[in-house]
Design a protein around this motif. Sequence first.
Motif, PDB file in Angstrom:
ATOM      1  N   ALA B 366       0.849  -1.187   0.000  1.00 40.58           N
ATOM      2  CA  ALA B 366       0.000   0.000   0.000  1.00 40.58           C
ATOM      3  C   ALA B 366       0.886   1.240   0.000  1.00 40.58           C
ATOM      4  N   LEU B 367       0.574   2.161  -0.898  1.00 37.28           N
ATOM      5  CA  LEU B 367       1.265   3.446  -0.874  1.00 37.28           C
ATOM      6  C   LEU B 367       0.781   4.201   0.351  1.00 37.28           C
ATOM      7  N   GLY B 368       1.683   4.841   1.049  1.00 38.85           N
ATOM      8  CA  GLY B 368       1.246   5.558   2.239  1.00 38.85           C
ATOM      9  C   GLY B 368       1.900   6.913   2.320  1.00 38.85           C
ATOM     10  N   PRO B 369       1.690   7.599   3.431  1.00 37.61           N
ATOM     11  CA  PRO B 369       2.235   8.948   3.593  1.00 37.61           C
ATOM     12  C   PRO B 369       3.764   8.957   3.543  1.00 37.61           C
ATOM     13  N   HIS B 370       4.383   7.784   3.857  1.00 37.81           N
ATOM     14  CA  HIS B 370       5.843   7.732   3.842  1.00 37.81           C
ATOM     15  C   HIS B 370       6.397   7.736   2.417  1.00 37.81           C
ATOM     16  N   ASP B 371       5.532   7.396   1.435  1.00 40.67           N
ATOM     17  CA  ASP B 371       6.024   7.409   0.059  1.00 40.67           C
ATOM     18  C   ASP B 371       5.962   8.828  -0.492  1.00 40.67           C
ATOM     19  N   ASP B 372       6.922   9.169  -1.346  1.00 46.72           N
ATOM     20  CA  ASP B 372       6.919  10.550  -1.858  1.00 46.72           C
ATOM     21  C   ASP B 372       5.862  10.724  -2.953  1.00 46.72           C
ATOM     22  N   ALA B 373       5.767  11.921  -3.438  1.00 46.60           N
ATOM     23  CA  ALA B 373       4.706  12.233  -4.395  1.00 46.60           C
ATOM     24  C   ALA B 373       5.293  12.439  -5.789  1.00 46.60           C
ATOM     25  N   SER B 374       6.106  11.500  -6.226  1.00 52.29           N
ATOM     26  CA  SER B 374       6.705  11.659  -7.549  1.00 52.29           C
ATOM     27  C   SER B 374       6.009  10.747  -8.558  1.00 52.29           C
ATOM     28  N   VAL B 375       6.121  11.116  -9.809  1.00 51.96           N
ATOM     29  CA  VAL B 375       5.567  10.299 -10.887  1.00 51.96           C
ATOM     30  C   VAL B 375       6.667  10.131 -11.918  1.00 51.96           C
ATOM     31  N   GLU B 376       6.810   8.913 -12.408  1.00 49.49           N
ATOM     32  CA  GLU B 376       7.821   8.722 -13.426  1.00 49.49           C
ATOM     33  C   GLU B 376       7.352   7.782 -14.529  1.00 49.49           C
ATOM     34  N   PHE B 377       7.576   8.174 -15.766  1.00 51.17           N
ATOM     35  CA  PHE B 377       7.323   7.302 -16.914  1.00 51.17           C
ATOM     36  C   PHE B 377       8.682   6.792 -17.374  1.00 51.17           C
ATOM     37  N   ARG B 378       8.875   5.468 -17.355  1.00 51.39           N
ATOM     38  CA  ARG B 378      10.153   4.899 -17.787  1.00 51.39           C
ATOM     39  C   ARG B 378       9.932   4.113 -19.057  1.00 51.39           C
ATOM     40  N   ASN B 379      10.337   4.662 -20.175  1.00 55.53           N
ATOM     41  CA  ASN B 379      10.247   3.985 -21.481  1.00 55.53           C
ATOM     42  C   ASN B 379       8.894   3.322 -21.702  1.00 55.53           C
ATOM     43  N   VAL B 380       7.845   4.093 -21.510  1.00 56.16           N
ATOM     44  CA  VAL B 380       6.511   3.506 -21.579  1.00 56.16           C
ATOM     45  C   VAL B 380       6.029   3.366 -23.019  1.00 56.16           C
ATOM     46  N   THR B 381       5.615   2.158 -23.336  1.00 54.43           N
ATOM     47  CA  THR B 381       4.943   1.923 -24.610  1.00 54.43           C
ATOM     48  C   THR B 381       3.578   1.338 -24.280  1.00 54.43           C
ATOM     49  N   PHE B 382       2.558   1.890 -24.905  1.00 59.60           N
ATOM     50  CA  PHE B 382       1.208   1.448 -24.573  1.00 59.60           C
ATOM     51  C   PHE B 382       0.264   1.676 -25.745  1.00 59.60           C
ATOM     52  N   GLY B 383      -0.643   0.748 -25.946  1.00 53.21           N
ATOM     53  CA  GLY B 383      -1.718   0.900 -26.931  1.00 53.21           C
ATOM     54  C   GLY B 383      -2.936   0.168 -26.428  1.00 53.21           C
TER      55      GLY B 383
END
Lengths: 616, 630
Positions: B366-383
């Motif tokens: 579970a993500l909680g308050p201890h986790d930071d608030a960053s977002v990252e896309f790493r070489n995302v391919t999607f369709g």
Amino acid sequence: MTRHQEAAADTRMEFRRTAAVDRQAGIGAIARITRMCFRYPWRAGLAMAATVPAVCMQLAIPVILGRAVDQTLAMDRDTPDLHALTLIALTLLVVSILRGVFTLVQNYAAESVGHALAKDLREAIYDKVQRLPFSFHDRTHSGDLITVGMLDLEGVRMYFSTALVRTLLLTLLIGIGAVMLLRTDVVLGLLALSFVPFAAWRSSVMQLTLRRTWLILQEKLGVLSQKMEENLAGIRVVRAFAAQDHEMARFDASSREALEYSHRRIDVRVRSTSAMTLAFFAAMGLVLLYGGRQVAAGEITVGTLATFLTFMTILQMPVRQLGLMVNGYARASTCGSRLFQLMDAPVEIADADGARDLEIIEGTLRLDNVGFAYPGQGARPVVSGISFEARRGETIGILGAPGAGKTSLMQLLPRFYDVTEGAITIDGQDIRDVTLSSVRQAVAIVQQDSFLFTTSIENNIAYASPFADDRRIRGVADSAQLHDYVLGLPQQYSTVVGERGVSLSGGQRQRLSIARTLMAEPAVLIFDDSTAAIDAGTESRIRAALRDHGKGCVTLIVAHRLASLKHADRILFMQDGRIVERGTHAELLALGGRYKALHDLQMNPEPDVLEQEASR
Amino acid sequence: MSPHGQAEPRDPHADGRSRMRAVVGSTRVEEEIFGRVFDGKVVRRLWTFVAPYKGRVRIAVGAVLVFTLSQLLIPLLIRYAIDYGMAPDAPGGLLAGIVAIFALVIAVNYGASLLQERITGQVAENVLFDIRRKMFGHLQHVSLTFMDKTEVGRLMSRLQGDVNSMQEFLETSVQSVGDIALLIGIVAVMLWLDWQLALLVLMVLPILLVVRVLWLARARSAFMAAHEANSVTNGALSEAIHGVRAIQATRREGLNAELYAELTERTYRSQLRASRLAQIMIPIVDTLTGIAMAVVVVAGGLMVVSGRIEVGAMVAFLFYIQRFFDPIRSLTMQYSVMQRAMASGHRLTEVLDVEVDVEDAPDAVALGPHDDASVEFRNVTFGYDPAHAVLKDVSFSVASGERVALVGPTGSGKSSSISLIHRFYDVQDGSVRVGGHDVRDVTQESLGRHIAMVLQEPYLFTGTVMENIRYSSHWASDADVIEAAKAVGAHDFIESMPRGYDTLLDERGSNLSLGQRQLLSFARALAADARILVLDEATANIDSYTELQIQKALQKLLEGRTGLVIAHRLATIRNADRIVVLQQGVKIEEGNHDALMARQGLYSKLFTLNYASFDDIAEDLDDEERKVAT
């Protein structure tokens, strides 16, 4: 817009299903439906007439069976009278067949009256709905009208067969039957009929309760399906908030309530039917006991007893149906009242007596001190003191904050509403004095929320002129910048839009709606904030394409985007239902008033400018 | 499919110059209504829903059998009463004794019928609600790919129509057990009373069965036709009601009324036909009953005279004859009910079997308050369709507290990107990371709490304003909700409504303006108090005053949060710390406003055109670029 809706909320018409209908209206409705049924005198007469022999045959069967039993018992063992027995059997067969045939005639004729009535009423409702003015539709939920046209219609349709004919049938059946039994043996007759009052009462109470709880259950199920539908349509919101548990809780709450009611209904039904059956069998037991003693004492024959018993079984079903009959009346009175409320609603906007068609000569539109207030809202006008004139080829731009009365004003021009003050004229003719159809032919409007019909794109474009040829349809589609998009669709112009077809985006809908309006070749062309969902580039292309159309008519454009209005011959700035600034773009900029402020705001939306503007 | 759907376009010109394009009502693609009579797979699936009520079902079946038995006994008791109780030489108490037994039997009959009907009805309702709940719950988790391509209306007809026909099936199934028992019972008792007379009487039975089966096929098509004609006509009426403003504006009232009359005429005819077919069974059954009774009178009468049977038995026969047409009628009805149920059941199974492709991993954290608030896309391919990627090898990151604008022309993959952050879909390649975790490794519930999302189209639910803002943030107090509304500037208009925060919103908030709805959806996101805010800015042009309010609300919303915004307005874009430019699924530029302007790329081109809205020009430019390219 918002005031408009406030007005609607104020005087919302009560078509609600659970609303009690007042007694007087209910009785009046029943009388009126009854009269309507006799518009089909032959069929109605036949249904009534066939009921009499059907009942007689029905009642003859127990008597014949009793006779058969007696005949059998009376016969001599060695020389049985086969002839007499056969004769009774044949009579029985013929009577049975006749009973079936007359019942068939009675039922079919009665249902056919209902269907014929439904057909006529459907057409009348449809016609009425189409002609009732906007003001009526503003204050009436469309769902309520649909209910009237479907469920209430059904209640009225069923009236003749479930209420009227059944009343005759039950009266004859119970009446004649009772006389016959009582004349044969008073005590036995009373015993045999003893279950009738109880069953009749119980069945009536049950049906009325079931009807009431049905209405409540429908409401609860309606809430449940609304929740489900909202959830499914808004599934992205649900997922975005990880609100699945929350949604399940909402679902469960509604679901539990509905389930509780359906259990309650089962309870009502089961208790009543079981009690009625018990009463019936109890009466039968009494007949058996008392009748048996009589038979043993030689007072009556076994055949007579058999007649009584068979008669009871024949009477059992119809008596249980008494409740349905009572329900038939209750339903017809509420359904009928609502239906007639719709049918009798006044069509306030219609042709004046002896009205002629509008004659377009110059094509000049003139508003003289026009004022308007929505009905049922006291004296508060949403538009007042509006005067301006526009000649063929001119474009008038109209803008102002939401609620300034722009849309309300535009709706007055095709006479969707009547002005409450002043007058609107086209070439000197007041639009209230000429035929409605000619006004609406001359004044075409692209409305804010464009309704598209579930049919092909070409049918939608040609909605106002169904005989238009393909070239013309493609022409207007091209002007509305829709043609290229349509060519990319699988079936091009034959592609069906809406629920069962391709779903269009807001901008595409607006373009389609513009194309539809252009088909009309009107003298006055109105765009009521109808390009909001179209991007600026496409809009400017539409504007360029419309330049030719605009030469032959007066064009009125309501918009928020200044670029849409800049080139107008005159711009009217509205506030609180009045025109507060007017002039060309340049004149208004020079004036340095509200228009200028809005212009600055749109050209340079920096927060500090916004702040200043907000504090104005 | 159906030719009944539309009023046939008539050709007004004999030479066919131009045909009329007018129709009212719409073509309906009706679903398969009848399936196979028995579909093992469907029945097994259904059984899983009935199984929890096994005990009660057993009681119901038992009660049905007792009920049937008591019904069979009643004519027999009458027979005994006549033959023995009423004989002149009968012992005094015999008749009373038989009637006492009769009383006992009818008491049992009463109890059994009460028990049977109530249990059957309630179990059927419970199962119906259970199935609906299960389906609804399932739909909360199935992939959005499925939801995207399935109309809401279609799902609703699964949840309502199909579920209801299962209920009908369940309820009548138990009754069918009774019907079969009654039929067998009657035949058995008759044979026992006198097998020869019974056989004579039962001769009508096969005739009835054959007639009934032949009739059913024709009647059913007539009923279906009437039903369909009726629903098409009703559809046309509802179209007229919803589209009344367009109809009046285009003066189609007269023509539509004519076209509608054609529909009502067709409905009328098909209903009369259905009614004829329904009624025709009455004289047929009456004739067969008549024949059976006549046989009893003649043959039975002779048997009584010859002393072969008692007169009471003859009376009993007459009673049984009147009874045995009922079960046959309901059993043949049951045939249709079963077919309908199997067709519905098949569709229900289909929905229940839709795969849930986005599921919490077994070891999801579970993500909680201890986790930071960053977002990252790493070489995302999607369709959505793996063969057609809408995002190709996209990488970018948003640090905690940073504000990033995502811009690009329509179809560039902006909306798809934000769907991935929320794990509406799973990527085909690369990974999306929130708070440093791959979104596939955390629970969806905690992801939902970590990120608040504002969709382009504000979506409101029926309910009060208060409920809408709070939505699923149960922890938010009334004060929190009001605080959120104040922060986005919605408080004033809410207070001006008749009942303030308790004002009920109409369907989808139709009693509010678009701007107001947007502010409410902002308030909802604010009340959720998540650390990351993902927002898809609305594109529709609203008036400048409302626009201004929304801009201010947006600033408020992003305060102290990580923000990822699909931006259309210049003001929004300029306020971002960094801008990511997407085009056709590829990231082409990234940097702050000044850096991008200096690059002289797509962004600077877009920006210098100086429109208020970024998308407009983007589309234009796209067109022009295409023109240049070709």
